[in-house]
Design a protein around this motif. Structure first.
Motif, short mmCIF file in Angstrom:
data_model
loop_
_atom_site.label_atom_id
_atom_site.label_comp_id
_atom_site.label_asym_id
_atom_site.label_seq_id
_atom_site.Cartn_x
_atom_site.Cartn_y
_atom_site.Cartn_z
N SER A 50 45.76 -44.66 -14.21
CA SER A 50 45.73 -45.33 -15.52
C SER A 50 47.04 -45.15 -16.27
CB SER A 50 44.56 -44.80 -16.36
OG SER A 50 43.34 -45.12 -15.73
N GLU A 51 47.67 -43.99 -16.15
CA GLU A 51 48.95 -43.73 -16.82
C GLU A 51 50.05 -44.69 -16.37
OE1 GLU A 51 48.23 -38.88 -17.05
OE2 GLU A 51 49.86 -39.67 -15.82
N THR A 52 49.95 -45.21 -15.14
CA THR A 52 51.00 -46.08 -14.61
C THR A 52 50.92 -47.50 -15.15
OG1 THR A 52 49.77 -46.89 -12.67
CG2 THR A 52 50.99 -44.78 -12.44
N GLY A 53 49.74 -47.93 -15.57
CA GLY A 53 49.57 -49.31 -16.01
C GLY A 53 49.42 -50.29 -14.85
N LEU A 54 49.47 -49.81 -13.61
CA LEU A 54 49.30 -50.70 -12.46
C LEU A 54 47.84 -51.14 -12.37
CD1 LEU A 54 51.45 -48.80 -9.80
CD2 LEU A 54 52.10 -50.79 -11.16
N GLN A 55 47.63 -52.36 -11.91
CA GLN A 55 46.29 -52.91 -11.85
C GLN A 55 45.73 -52.98 -10.43
OE1 GLN A 55 44.24 -53.80 -14.62
NE2 GLN A 55 45.83 -52.38 -15.33
N ASN A 56 46.58 -53.26 -9.46
CA ASN A 56 46.12 -53.44 -8.08
C ASN A 56 47.09 -52.77 -7.13
OD1 ASN A 56 43.86 -55.37 -8.61
ND2 ASN A 56 45.55 -56.53 -9.49
N GLY A 57 46.54 -52.03 -6.16
CA GLY A 57 47.39 -51.35 -5.19
C GLY A 57 46.64 -50.28 -4.45
N THR A 58 47.39 -49.26 -4.04
CA THR A 58 46.80 -48.12 -3.35
C THR A 58 47.37 -46.83 -3.92
OG1 THR A 58 48.48 -48.13 -1.61
CG2 THR A 58 46.43 -49.32 -1.16
N VAL A 59 46.58 -45.79 -3.84
CA VAL A 59 47.04 -44.46 -4.19
C VAL A 59 46.87 -43.58 -2.96
CG1 VAL A 59 44.79 -43.80 -5.19
CG2 VAL A 59 46.85 -42.48 -5.76
N THR A 60 47.93 -42.89 -2.60
CA THR A 60 47.86 -41.90 -1.53
C THR A 60 47.95 -40.53 -2.17
OG1 THR A 60 48.88 -43.38 0.07
CG2 THR A 60 48.96 -41.03 0.57
N LEU A 61 46.98 -39.69 -1.88
CA LEU A 61 46.96 -38.32 -2.37
C LEU A 61 47.33 -37.41 -1.21
CD1 LEU A 61 44.19 -39.90 -3.57
CD2 LEU A 61 44.25 -37.86 -4.98
N PHE A 62 48.19 -36.43 -1.48
CA PHE A 62 48.66 -35.51 -0.44
C PHE A 62 48.67 -34.10 -1.02
CE2 PHE A 62 52.08 -33.07 1.54
CZ PHE A 62 51.75 -33.20 2.88
N ILE A 63 47.97 -33.19 -0.35
CA ILE A 63 47.96 -31.80 -0.80
C ILE A 63 49.05 -31.03 -0.07
CG2 ILE A 63 46.15 -31.08 0.81
CD1 ILE A 63 45.68 -29.42 -2.23
N GLN A 64 49.86 -30.33 -0.85
CA GLN A 64 50.92 -29.52 -0.25
C GLN A 64 50.32 -28.20 0.22
OE1 GLN A 64 53.66 -29.51 -3.60
NE2 GLN A 64 54.85 -31.14 -2.65
N GLY A 65 50.68 -27.81 1.42
CA GLY A 65 50.17 -26.57 1.98
C GLY A 65 49.33 -26.84 3.21
N SER A 66 49.16 -25.83 4.03
CA SER A 66 48.45 -26.01 5.30
C SER A 66 47.09 -25.32 5.34
CB SER A 66 49.31 -25.50 6.46
OG SER A 66 49.57 -24.12 6.29
N THR A 67 46.59 -24.89 4.19
CA THR A 67 45.28 -24.23 4.16
C THR A 67 44.30 -24.90 3.20
OG1 THR A 67 46.09 -22.63 2.54
CG2 THR A 67 46.18 -21.97 4.88
N ALA A 68 44.59 -26.14 2.82
CA ALA A 68 43.69 -26.93 1.97
C ALA A 68 43.67 -28.35 2.49
CB ALA A 68 44.14 -26.88 0.52
N ALA A 69 42.65 -29.11 2.09
CA ALA A 69 42.50 -30.47 2.59
C ALA A 69 41.87 -31.35 1.52
CB ALA A 69 41.63 -30.47 3.84
N LEU A 70 41.95 -32.66 1.77
CA LEU A 70 41.36 -33.66 0.88
C LEU A 70 40.40 -34.55 1.66
CD1 LEU A 70 44.63 -34.84 -0.88
CD2 LEU A 70 42.78 -33.57 -1.97
N THR A 71 39.33 -34.97 1.00
CA THR A 71 38.42 -35.96 1.56
C THR A 71 37.59 -36.55 0.43
OG1 THR A 71 36.84 -36.40 3.37
CG2 THR A 71 36.50 -34.37 2.09
N THR A 72 36.64 -37.40 0.78
CA THR A 72 35.69 -37.90 -0.22
C THR A 72 34.29 -37.51 0.23
OG1 THR A 72 35.38 -40.05 0.86
CG2 THR A 72 37.13 -39.89 -0.81
N MET A 73 33.42 -37.37 -0.74
CA MET A 73 32.01 -37.10 -0.47
C MET A 73 31.25 -37.23 -1.78
SD MET A 73 31.78 -32.94 -0.13
CE MET A 73 30.08 -32.68 -0.59
N GLU A 74 29.94 -37.20 -1.70
CA GLU A 74 29.13 -37.10 -2.91
C GLU A 74 29.20 -35.64 -3.35
OE1 GLU A 74 24.55 -37.64 -4.51
OE2 GLU A 74 25.10 -38.48 -2.56
N PHE A 75 29.79 -35.41 -4.51
CA PHE A 75 30.01 -34.05 -4.99
C PHE A 75 28.75 -33.56 -5.69
CE2 PHE A 75 31.75 -30.91 -8.03
CZ PHE A 75 32.35 -30.07 -7.13
N GLU A 76 27.84 -33.00 -4.90
CA GLU A 76 26.60 -32.44 -5.46
C GLU A 76 26.33 -31.13 -4.74
OE1 GLU A 76 23.38 -32.09 -4.07
OE2 GLU A 76 23.83 -32.98 -2.13
#
Length: 159
Positions: A50-76
């Motif tokens: 939202s801070e960028t003002g961009l409307q359409n595109g992609t976001v790539t998220l990257f975690i720095q470090g080799s002992t953590a990871a990213l994914t999606t799930m239902e957070f419950e």
């Protein structure tokens, strides 16, 4: 005119540009507790877009470090517990790891677990909002054996 136009480029592959297309980099800093700490960062990621003002595109998220990871799930709570139990079965804390034999830091399991999920995630966004499903959140899992200040880099591309 808003048509794609090839840039003047001496390489054999044209580089395409479009008026209004931008690439922006943002960060999320988060303190974790380690030991399989699972945190929902969906709200922070959406705020950065939202801070960028961009409307359409992609976001790539990257975690720095080799002992953590990213994914999606239902957070419950039930799924968070199920995921934690799954990783303990796949790469137990108390198993023998060559990494531990070399470095003696007690976190061989965390490197294996992080490698299974990976450090990055790409999500499209339209009309300024990520196209996540109703029950789909972006999560970071810190597998390390101690707390850490984690940095997630977001590269946001679009118009």
């Amino acid at each position: 005119m808003n048509k794609l136009q090839p840039d003047k480029n001496p390489t054999p592959f044209p580089i395409w540009s479009r008026n209004g297309f931008r690439v922006l980099t943002k960060n999320i800093r988060i303190q974790t507790h380690g030991d399989g700490d699972i945190l929902d960062i969906t709200k922070q990621a959406q705020e950065r877009i939202s801070e960028t003002g961009l409307q359409n595109g992609t976001v790539t998220l990257f975690i720095q470090g080799s002992t953590a990871a990213l994914t999606t799930m239902e957070f419950e709570p039930g799924l968070v517990q199920d995921l934690s139990e799954l990783f303990e079965k796949l790469a137990p804390h108390d198993a023998r790891y060559k990494h531990e034999e070399r470095w003696h830091d007690g976190n061989g399991f965390s490197h294996i677990r992080a490698a299974l999920l990976g450090p990055s995630l790409t999500i499209p966004f339209t009309e300024g909002f990520m196209t996540l499903g109703t029950w789909q959140q972006i999560i970071i899992i810190d597998f390390d054996n101690r707390s850490r200040q984690r940095e997630i880099v977001l590269q946001i591309m679009g118009e």
